[in-house]
Design a protein around this motif. Sequence first.
Motif, PDB file in Angstrom:
ATOM      1  N   LEU A 338       0.830  -1.203   0.000  1.00  0.00           N
ATOM      2  CA  LEU A 338       0.000   0.000   0.000  1.00  0.00           C
ATOM      3  C   LEU A 338       0.867   1.256   0.000  1.00  0.00           C
ATOM      4  O   LEU A 338       1.880   1.337   0.694  1.00  0.00           O
ATOM      5  N   ALA A 339       0.433   2.235  -0.792  1.00  0.00           N
ATOM      6  CA  ALA A 339       1.153   3.504  -0.863  1.00  0.00           C
ATOM      7  C   ALA A 339       1.065   4.231   0.479  1.00  0.00           C
ATOM      8  O   ALA A 339       0.137   4.013   1.268  1.00  0.00           O
ATOM      9  N   SER A 340       2.030   5.105   0.737  1.00  0.00           N
ATOM     10  CA  SER A 340       2.072   5.814   2.026  1.00  0.00           C
ATOM     11  C   SER A 340       0.829   6.675   2.233  1.00  0.00           C
ATOM     12  O   SER A 340       0.313   6.770   3.356  1.00  0.00           O
ATOM     13  N   ASP A 341       0.305   7.309   1.164  1.00  0.00           N
ATOM     14  CA  ASP A 341      -0.883   8.134   1.345  1.00  0.00           C
ATOM     15  C   ASP A 341      -2.114   7.276   1.614  1.00  0.00           C
ATOM     16  O   ASP A 341      -3.040   7.705   2.311  1.00  0.00           O
ATOM     17  N   THR A 342      -2.123   6.044   1.074  1.00  0.00           N
ATOM     18  CA  THR A 342      -3.211   5.115   1.387  1.00  0.00           C
ATOM     19  C   THR A 342      -3.196   4.772   2.872  1.00  0.00           C
ATOM     20  O   THR A 342      -4.240   4.788   3.548  1.00  0.00           O
ATOM     21  N   GLN A 343      -2.011   4.466   3.384  1.00  0.00           N
ATOM     22  CA  GLN A 343      -1.899   4.147   4.805  1.00  0.00           C
ATOM     23  C   GLN A 343      -2.282   5.344   5.679  1.00  0.00           C
ATOM     24  O   GLN A 343      -2.917   5.190   6.727  1.00  0.00           O
ATOM     25  N   LEU A 350      -9.148   4.780  11.270  1.00  0.00           N
ATOM     26  CA  LEU A 350      -9.136   3.660  12.202  1.00  0.00           C
ATOM     27  C   LEU A 350      -8.564   4.047  13.566  1.00  0.00           C
ATOM     28  O   LEU A 350      -7.889   5.068  13.725  1.00  0.00           O
ATOM     29  N   LEU A 351      -8.837   3.168  14.539  1.00  0.00           N
ATOM     30  CA  LEU A 351      -8.301   3.353  15.887  1.00  0.00           C
ATOM     31  C   LEU A 351      -6.776   3.184  15.878  1.00  0.00           C
ATOM     32  O   LEU A 351      -6.223   2.524  14.982  1.00  0.00           O
ATOM     33  N   PRO A 352      -6.104   3.736  16.895  1.00  0.00           N
ATOM     34  CA  PRO A 352      -4.630   3.669  16.919  1.00  0.00           C
ATOM     35  C   PRO A 352      -4.075   2.252  16.887  1.00  0.00           C
ATOM     36  O   PRO A 352      -2.972   2.029  16.359  1.00  0.00           O
ATOM     37  N   GLN A 353      -4.811   1.286  17.453  1.00  0.00           N
ATOM     38  CA  GLN A 353      -4.284  -0.079  17.501  1.00  0.00           C
ATOM     39  C   GLN A 353      -4.414  -0.824  16.171  1.00  0.00           C
ATOM     40  O   GLN A 353      -3.909  -1.940  16.022  1.00  0.00           O
ATOM     41  N   ALA A 354      -5.074  -0.222  15.207  1.00  0.00           N
ATOM     42  CA  ALA A 354      -5.258  -0.882  13.909  1.00  0.00           C
ATOM     43  C   ALA A 354      -3.935  -0.946  13.150  1.00  0.00           C
ATOM     44  O   ALA A 354      -3.044  -0.113  13.337  1.00  0.00           O
ATOM     45  N   SER A 355      -3.825  -1.959  12.271  1.00  0.00           N
ATOM     46  CA  SER A 355      -2.653  -2.094  11.409  1.00  0.00           C
ATOM     47  C   SER A 355      -3.030  -1.665   9.998  1.00  0.00           C
ATOM     48  O   SER A 355      -3.986  -2.183   9.412  1.00  0.00           O
ATOM     49  N   THR A 356      -2.290  -0.710   9.451  1.00  0.00           N
ATOM     50  CA  THR A 356      -2.583  -0.233   8.097  1.00  0.00           C
ATOM     51  C   THR A 356      -1.637  -0.820   7.064  1.00  0.00           C
ATOM     52  O   THR A 356      -1.592  -0.363   5.922  1.00  0.00           O
TER      53      THR A 356
END
Length: 725
Positions: A338-343, A350-356
């Motif tokens: 995934l591109a950095s802007d997508t992340q 999403l919540l802080p604990q989510a993984s992008t």
Amino acid sequence: MQSIEGHLPLLSPLHAVLAPTGIAVVGASADPTKRGYKAMLGLIKGGYRGDIYPVNPKAASILGVNAWPSITDIPGTPALALICTPAATVPGLIAECGRRGIKGAVVLASGFAETGEAGAALEAQMMKNARAHGVRIIGPNTSGVFNLHHHVNLLALENLKPGDIGIVSQSGNMLLSLALEAQYNGQVGFSTYIGPGNQADIGFNDYLRYLGEDEQTRVATLYVEGFRDGRKFLDVAREVTAMKPVVVYKSGSTEQGQKAASSHTGALAGSYQMTVDLLRQAGVSVVQYSDEILPVAEGLGRLQKAAGKRVAVIADGGGQATIAADRLAEAGLTLATLASDTQAKLDALLLPQASTLNPVDVAGSSDANPSLLAQCMAVVADDANVDSVFLVGMFGGYSLRFAESLLGDEMRGAEAMVELAHATRKPLVIYSLYAPIKPPPLRRLHEAGLPVYASIEHAVRVLAALGERGEYLANQAAQRTKTPMQPSVNGKALFVNAKAEGRDLLEFEAKALLAEHGIHVPDERLVRNIDELGAVAAEFADRPLAMKVVSQAILHKSDAGGVKLNLVGEAALREAYQSIVASSHAYDPTATLEGVLVTPMAEKGVEVIIGMLRDPMFGPVLMFGLGGVFVEVLEDVAFRSLPITRADAESMVKQIKAQKVLEGVRGGQGVDRQALVSLLMGISQLVDAYPSIRELDLNPVIAYPENHSLGYAIVDARIIVERDQ
């Protein structure tokens, strides 16, 4: 959602037969156990709008429809006759159909070529009458046909939903299985079904052509036990797959399965792996397991293709995200980077604990807001690095698992997914653990044309098929060889001499033919008597040499003691020559020895094999694989129909399972793949230039690293000559 690209011109004669304006049911019956009753019932209950003509000399009417004593007595001219009577009556009835102007017949009876010589003779008589009167035959030994969009249901199956999946199946039970699975699914429908039976007249290639032309069919699905004309099927498949997906399940993947298929259909089962490779080369999506047939057909029919094999996974649970990643890797798919802007966009949602990272794990972010999953899908679908989007988890069941109040949010999420599907050309595939109970949000997705699966494995197989189809279509720009190789005077002379003497090419002749057309072969000398060895020893100085017997009668040289290696100096050559001659005569006293071949020892590398055969079903086929124990034990080989494109050759090398051997082991360098690709292309052109080549075997070929001056060394070559008929 994607549309079908282009269409085929209407060439198939089956349109009138499978969408008939009138149907004669020969052997119509009032007995509910008879097929003649079932067919009548299926037509009446199915709302068939054409004329129905029951034929039964002992009944005035069948199920309220006036019956006629014979085909001759029918007042109209139906386009199709369904023949439900025993095999012995069929040849005469086909002639009667022809005289009456009926152009198509579905023959249900068994007892023809699949039963032996007497049945084959009966089938031959049936076909003689059919050709004399211009009648096309579906069957015999067929389970029947239906065309739901024209209300033709000669199987009397109930609860069939009209749709866009066309089916051809040599097994009636397989059709029944698919029909029941579709009924359970609730969203899958069929266009046409045909049971080809013995394919005495119309074969798989004809049925595929029809399904390719049929506007009601978005995906053609075939259960195949054996082809009658495999080469023609591949030709038609290339045309059809350029327009719409084709899914094939080929039975007979084991020796036992192949025997069962042959005894059941009387058709040649052939090599399973070769058949699968050739089908995939023609753009066909081949499924390995029977429970994949309908899911893959549904997914391809609705989504058509993906641009590539890069998948973005959105998951609401870490465990299933891991499972999805494992299955994707096993299927040859890749997790998109995934591109950095997508992340960054995902981080904002999403919540802080989510993984992008990919897989994207929302980690509880959707528990109170399940429509958030649709937003995540939209974000990753907008990423240029992503070809497909895979939603994994419990979408559709949040209101059941947590709170009823979440149903509205899930429905809004479903609507957002539907809008996204219409806005993007990237496939959206959904796995939900709630799919079996069909909650409202999942029903909405299904109704809008988004496939929802109850199995991660099925969903991944669909993603793989979409990616494979996309890559195939992209590679269609690669044309077949534009400048064909022309046979040389010397090359043609080799075959003229071999045929005149009733033999195949000798090894040095085979290598001379290769060299004549720019394919590198090692230096070698043919020595016909022991006195010539001094000059050979001097020419090659102190290099270690190999010596091999040359004899048409001795194919396996090592078994005859006809090979000596690492020979240095004239004395060693003389000793080896005498030993080879003595051993060869002891092995076969009648063998004529042409002499011995002396050549420098090949440098060590990776042994591969390249072969070609003219298969009776598929025509000329090229094989590539690892040599030595790999070909004998692991059978790690790939097949392609000739001629091949460069993309075909590259895919053959890439297909080998033991890629680590080609890449280099224990610090070794990888082989020069492009040199192997060029060699495969050269062999393809050679076979095209010389139809007299019946079989070709280069084994072993030593593949060298990229920095090697040669790329490969052809150690042994054998060419079998096609005998003039």
